[in-house]
Design a protein around this motif. Structure first.
Motif, PDB file in Angstrom:
ATOM      1  N   GLY A 114      -7.080 -44.366   9.320  1.00  0.00           N
ATOM      2  CA  GLY A 114      -7.866 -43.334   9.984  1.00  0.00           C
ATOM      3  C   GLY A 114      -7.719 -41.995   9.304  1.00  0.00           C
ATOM      4  O   GLY A 114      -8.708 -41.315   9.002  1.00  0.00           O
ATOM      5  N   TRP A 118     -10.614 -39.988   6.954  1.00  0.00           N
ATOM      6  CA  TRP A 118     -10.967 -38.591   7.209  1.00  0.00           C
ATOM      7  C   TRP A 118     -10.702 -37.731   5.977  1.00  0.00           C
ATOM      8  O   TRP A 118     -11.525 -36.892   5.600  1.00  0.00           O
ATOM      9  CB  TRP A 118     -10.162 -38.062   8.395  1.00  0.00           C
ATOM     10  CG  TRP A 118     -10.397 -36.611   8.692  1.00  0.00           C
ATOM     11  CD1 TRP A 118     -11.344 -36.081   9.501  1.00  0.00           C
ATOM     12  CD2 TRP A 118      -9.669 -35.508   8.140  1.00  0.00           C
ATOM     13  NE1 TRP A 118     -11.258 -34.710   9.511  1.00  0.00           N
ATOM     14  CE2 TRP A 118     -10.235 -34.325   8.679  1.00  0.00           C
ATOM     15  CE3 TRP A 118      -8.595 -35.390   7.263  1.00  0.00           C
ATOM     16  CZ2 TRP A 118      -9.766 -33.055   8.363  1.00  0.00           C
ATOM     17  CZ3 TRP A 118      -8.126 -34.119   6.933  1.00  0.00           C
ATOM     18  CH2 TRP A 118      -8.709 -32.979   7.481  1.00  0.00           C
ATOM     19  N   SER A 119      -9.526 -37.920   5.351  1.00  0.00           N
ATOM     20  CA  SER A 119      -9.133 -37.098   4.199  1.00  0.00           C
ATOM     21  C   SER A 119     -10.095 -37.255   3.034  1.00  0.00           C
ATOM     22  O   SER A 119     -10.546 -36.269   2.437  1.00  0.00           O
ATOM     23  CB  SER A 119      -7.717 -37.472   3.745  1.00  0.00           C
ATOM     24  OG  SER A 119      -6.787 -37.324   4.784  1.00  0.00           O
ATOM     25  N   SER A 121     -13.175 -38.534   3.081  1.00  0.00           N
ATOM     26  CA  SER A 121     -14.515 -38.094   3.467  1.00  0.00           C
ATOM     27  C   SER A 121     -14.637 -36.571   3.375  1.00  0.00           C
ATOM     28  O   SER A 121     -15.631 -36.041   2.839  1.00  0.00           O
ATOM     29  CB  SER A 121     -14.825 -38.554   4.896  1.00  0.00           C
ATOM     30  OG  SER A 121     -16.076 -38.049   5.324  1.00  0.00           O
ATOM     31  N   THR A 122     -13.618 -35.855   3.877  1.00  0.00           N
ATOM     32  CA  THR A 122     -13.618 -34.386   3.800  1.00  0.00           C
ATOM     33  C   THR A 122     -13.599 -33.922   2.359  1.00  0.00           C
ATOM     34  O   THR A 122     -14.325 -32.988   1.978  1.00  0.00           O
ATOM     35  CB  THR A 122     -12.396 -33.835   4.546  1.00  0.00           C
ATOM     36  OG1 THR A 122     -12.451 -34.252   5.911  1.00  0.00           O
ATOM     37  CG2 THR A 122     -12.366 -32.312   4.486  1.00  0.00           C
ATOM     38  N   TRP A 134     -16.250 -41.694   7.360  1.00  0.00           N
ATOM     39  CA  TRP A 134     -14.817 -41.911   7.185  1.00  0.00           C
ATOM     40  C   TRP A 134     -14.483 -43.392   7.101  1.00  0.00           C
ATOM     41  O   TRP A 134     -13.609 -43.803   6.316  1.00  0.00           O
ATOM     42  CB  TRP A 134     -14.021 -41.279   8.330  1.00  0.00           C
ATOM     43  CG  TRP A 134     -14.174 -41.985   9.656  1.00  0.00           C
ATOM     44  CD1 TRP A 134     -15.057 -41.723  10.650  1.00  0.00           C
ATOM     45  CD2 TRP A 134     -13.398 -43.118  10.099  1.00  0.00           C
ATOM     46  NE1 TRP A 134     -14.906 -42.603  11.703  1.00  0.00           N
ATOM     47  CE2 TRP A 134     -13.886 -43.471  11.390  1.00  0.00           C
ATOM     48  CE3 TRP A 134     -12.357 -43.876   9.553  1.00  0.00           C
ATOM     49  CZ2 TRP A 134     -13.357 -44.537  12.130  1.00  0.00           C
ATOM     50  CZ3 TRP A 134     -11.836 -44.937  10.284  1.00  0.00           C
ATOM     51  CH2 TRP A 134     -12.328 -45.255  11.565  1.00  0.00           C
ATOM     52  N   TRP A 135     -15.214 -44.197   7.890  1.00  0.00           N
ATOM     53  CA  TRP A 135     -14.894 -45.621   7.946  1.00  0.00           C
ATOM     54  C   TRP A 135     -15.223 -46.346   6.647  1.00  0.00           C
ATOM     55  O   TRP A 135     -14.579 -47.334   6.295  1.00  0.00           O
ATOM     56  CB  TRP A 135     -15.610 -46.294   9.122  1.00  0.00           C
ATOM     57  CG  TRP A 135     -17.091 -46.053   9.191  1.00  0.00           C
ATOM     58  CD1 TRP A 135     -17.734 -45.121   9.929  1.00  0.00           C
ATOM     59  CD2 TRP A 135     -18.103 -46.775   8.470  1.00  0.00           C
ATOM     60  NE1 TRP A 135     -19.102 -45.206   9.735  1.00  0.00           N
ATOM     61  CE2 TRP A 135     -19.351 -46.214   8.850  1.00  0.00           C
ATOM     62  CE3 TRP A 135     -18.080 -47.844   7.575  1.00  0.00           C
ATOM     63  CZ2 TRP A 135     -20.559 -46.683   8.338  1.00  0.00           C
ATOM     64  CZ3 TRP A 135     -19.284 -48.312   7.063  1.00  0.00           C
ATOM     65  CH2 TRP A 135     -20.497 -47.730   7.444  1.00  0.00           C
ATOM     66  N   ASP A 362     -12.634 -41.184  16.949  1.00  0.00           N
ATOM     67  CA  ASP A 362     -12.193 -40.211  15.951  1.00  0.00           C
ATOM     68  C   ASP A 362     -11.084 -40.811  15.094  1.00  0.00           C
ATOM     69  O   ASP A 362     -10.143 -41.408  15.628  1.00  0.00           O
ATOM     70  CB  ASP A 362     -11.677 -38.942  16.639  1.00  0.00           C
ATOM     71  CG  ASP A 362     -11.345 -37.848  15.639  1.00  0.00           C
ATOM     72  OD1 ASP A 362     -10.186 -37.813  15.166  1.00  0.00           O
ATOM     73  OD2 ASP A 362     -12.242 -37.040  15.329  1.00  0.00           O
ATOM     74  N   PRO A 363     -11.159 -40.650  13.777  1.00  0.00           N
ATOM     75  CA  PRO A 363     -10.170 -41.299  12.914  1.00  0.00           C
ATOM     76  C   PRO A 363      -8.775 -40.687  12.985  1.00  0.00           C
ATOM     77  O   PRO A 363      -7.786 -41.386  12.728  1.00  0.00           O
ATOM     78  CB  PRO A 363     -10.770 -41.122  11.508  1.00  0.00           C
ATOM     79  CG  PRO A 363     -11.639 -39.924  11.619  1.00  0.00           C
ATOM     80  CD  PRO A 363     -12.209 -39.957  13.001  1.00  0.00           C
ATOM     81  N   VAL A 364      -8.672 -39.378  13.314  1.00  0.00           N
ATOM     82  CA  VAL A 364      -7.367 -38.707  13.326  1.00  0.00           C
ATOM     83  C   VAL A 364      -6.765 -38.660  14.716  1.00  0.00           C
ATOM     84  O   VAL A 364      -5.652 -39.136  14.950  1.00  0.00           O
ATOM     85  CB  VAL A 364      -7.458 -37.285  12.734  1.00  0.00           C
ATOM     86  CG1 VAL A 364      -6.107 -36.574  12.829  1.00  0.00           C
ATOM     87  CG2 VAL A 364      -7.916 -37.341  11.282  1.00  0.00           C
TER      88      VAL A 364
END
Length: 491
Positions: A114, A118-119, A121-122, A134-135, A362-364
Motif C-alpha cells: 500500500g 502510493w509512493s 504513484s506520487t 497506486w494499485w 486508501d493505500p496508506v
C-alpha cells in the motif's frame, strides 16, 4: 499412521552474521519506517511521544532477545518461532503460533504494498503530471518481488546490503540537518517526556512503533542457511535491535524537532510520508530530497523482498512438517530457494492488493495501517509465547544456560510484552481511523486468535490421525540428533 518422510533443507550454509543483519534490518526498513511509519504514527495517534515509545520498546525487545538467542543455539529450523514453542510449551501450541506467524508476516509484507503503491504513484505523478493508480504500481511490484524470491539467497543479501547502507546514510544526514536547524531556534526534548506518551491512545503508539521493529526477530528463519547458527542468529538479532532502535529514536525525535513538537501532529497529518522529504528539501536542497525519496522507494523494495523471503520460509517449514500441504516444501533445484512458498506468498499478495483496489480503500491510512498494526499485534503475541517457551525449554536443562537466560530475562519480557499487548488491544479502534467499524475493531485482531486456534486444531487432528507427523512438529532436520550433545551433557 503416517510414513516417515526425509526432511528437506534449504540452500547451503552460506550466510554470515552481516548478511543476516542485512535481511532483518532491511525488513524493518529504516528509511521507509521513518518516512512512512513515523509520520503516520504521529498523525493517527495524535501523540508527541513517539520517540519515547521506541526508547521503551528497545530494552523490552532486548529482554526477549536474551532467551530467543539462547534457544537459537539448540534449535535450528526455517520455521523459527513455532519450533521454539513446540519444544518449549507443546507441539499443538507451537502449531498455533506457526499459523499466527504466517498471518502476521503475510500481513506486514502485504501492507507495505500500500505504501509502495502510493509512493511510486506520487513520484511518477511529479515527473509526468499524471500519476498512475497506486494499485497498478503495487501489483507490478508484487510480480517483481515474486520473481526475485526464487533467486539465490546470497544474491538477494548483496542487494539488500547496498540498499541498507545508503538508507542509513540518508537518515543520518537528515537527522543532523534537522537537529542543526530546529523549529523555534532550539532543540526541544518534549517528545521524550513521559507526559507526552502516556496519554489517551498510548497503546496505538506502541502498536505503530512495534510494527516498525518487525523483522529484527527473523534471523532464526535463516538458521538452516547460516554458518555457525548457534552464534550467528543471536549476534544478528542483537545487532538488528541496536541499529534500528538508535535510528528510530533519533530520527523520530529529529522529525519532531525539525517540524516543531507543538505542530508535529498536525503537520504529519497534512503532509504524511512527504514530511521528511519536505524538511530535507528545506535544509539540504531539492537534489538531496529527490535522492532520499528514491531511496525511500528502493527501501520499500528491500523490505518487501526481505519479508517475502521470510514468509516463503515459513510456508516451506509448515509444508515440510505436514501442517500445510507438503507441496509447499518444494525448493528450487537450481538455487535451493523455497520456490513453492514464494509463489504462494505472491498469490496472496495479488489477491489482497486487488481486493483493496476494487473496494477503493486508501493505500496508506487503510491498507498500510490496518494490516501493519494487525501484524504488530500478532508479533507481540508470538514473542510472549516464545518467551514462555524459553522458560519451559530450559526448565529441563538447568545446567545449560545461566538463570538470566533461562527464566529471568524471558520472565521480564513476558510481563512487559503483555502490558504492551493490553495497551494495543485497548486502543485498537484508534488505529483504524474514521473508516473503522465494529467488525474491523474486533475482526482484525481476531485474525490472530483464529489463526492460533486453526493451527492448534490442525495439530490435534494430526495427533490422532498421523502421530508420526505430529511427533515431527518442531523437530530437527534429518540426520541431526534429537538434542545437541551439550544439552544431553547438561542433564
Amino acid at each position: 499412521m503416517g510414513t516417515h518422510r526425509p526432511r528437506r533443507g534449504l540452500g547451503q550454509r552460506r550466510l554470515g552474521a552481516a548478511q543476516i543483519v542485512f535481511f532483518v534490518v532491511a525488513a524493518a526498513g529504516p528509511l521507509f519506517a521513518i518516512a512512512g511509519g513515523v509520520p503516520t504514527n504521529y498523525a493517527v495517534t495524535g501523540s508527541v511521544g513517539v520517540p519515547l515509545s521506541f526508547l521503551l520498546l528497545a530494552p523490552i525487545l532486548g529482554l526477549f532477545a536474551v532467551g530467543y538467542a539462547a534457544m537459537s543455539r539448540y534449535i535450528t529450523n526455517a520455521g523459527a518461532f513455532y519450533p521454539y514453542v513446540a519444544n518449549g510449551v507443546g507441539k499443538s501450541t507451537g502449531a498455533g503460533i506457526a499459523f499466527v506467524t504466517l498471518v502476521s508476516y503475510n500481513a506486514i509484507q502485504i501492507s507495505i504494498y500500500g505504501l509502495f503503491g502510493w509512493s511510486v504513484s506520487t513520484w511518477l505523478g511529479t515527473l509526468t503530471g499524471s500519476p498512475p493508480p497506486w494499485w497498478l504500481c503495487a501489483l507490478v511490484m508484487v510480480l517483481v518481488v515474486g520473481a526475485l524470491g526464487v533467486l539465490r539467497v546470497d544474491l538477494n543479501a548483496k542487494v539488500l546490503g547496498v540498499a541498507l547502507c545508503l538508507e542509513v546514510a540518508v537518515v543520518a544526514i537528515v537527522d543532523v540537518a534537522l537537529f542543526a536547524n530546529p523549529a523555534g531556534g532550539s532543540v526541544s526534548w518534549v517528545p521524550l517526556e513521559p507526559s507526552s506518551l502516556f496519554t489517551t491512545g498510548v497503546g496505538a503508539v506502541f502498536a505503530f512503533s512495534a510494527a516498525a521493529f518487525i523483522g529484527f526477530e527473523g534471523a532464526a528463519t535463516y538458521g538452516e542457511e547460516t554458518r555457525e547458527p548457534s552464534r550467528t542468529v543471536g549476534r544478528a538479532t542483537f545487532a538488528a535491535i541496536g541499529l534500528t532502535a538508535v535510528l528510530y529514536v533519533v530520527s523520530s525525535l529529529a522529525l519532531a524537532v525539525g517540524a516543531g513538537p507543538d505542530v508535529i501532529v498536525t503537520t504529519a497529518a497534512a503532509q504524511g510520508p512527504d514530511l521528511l522529504f519536505n524538511l530535507a528539501e528545506r535544509h539540504l536542497g531539492e537534489t538531496f530530497s529527490n535522492v532520499a525519496y528514491t531511496l525511500f522507494v528502493t527501501g520499500q523494495c528491500a523490505a518487501l523482498l526481505s519479508f517475502h523471503n521470510a514468509v516463503a520460509r515459513y510456508f516451506f517449514a509448515l509444508g515440510r512438517e505436514g501442517l500445510l500441504p507438503r507441496s509447499l516444501a518444494k525448493t528450487s533445484k537450481r538455487t535451493g530457494a523455497p520456490a513453492a512458498g514464494s509463489l504462494t506468498q505472491t498469490a496472496l499478495a495479488l489477491v489482497v492488493v486487488s481486493l483493496f483496489a476494487i473496494a477503493g480503500r486508501d493505500p496508506v491510512t487503510e491498507l498500510f495501517t490496518w494490516l501493519g498494526t494487525t501484524a504488530s499485534t500478532g508479533v507481540v503475541v508470538i514473542m510472549i509465547a516464545v518467551s514462555l517457551s524459553v522458560i519451559g525449554f530450559f526448565k529441563r536443562r538447568r545446567q545449560v544456560e545461566n538463570a538470566w537466560r533461562r527464566w529471568m530475562a524471558p520472565g521480564l519480557a513476558i510481563l512487559a510484552l503483555s502490558a504492551v499487548l493490553a495497551l494495543i488491544l485497548l486502543n485498537f479502534d484508534l488505529l483504524l481511523g474514521p473508516a473503522g467499524n465494529f467488525l474491523l475493531r474486533w475482526g482484525l485482531p481476531g485474525l490472530v486468535v483464529v489463526a492460533a486456534l486453526a493451527g492448534f486444531l490442525r495439530a490435534e487432528v494430526l495427533r490422532t490421525r498421523d502421530p508420526d507427523t505430529y511427533a515431527a512438529i518442531g523437530g530437527p532436520l534429518e540426520g541431526e540428533d534429537e538434542e545437541p550433545a551439550k544439552l544431553r551433557a547438561g542433564r
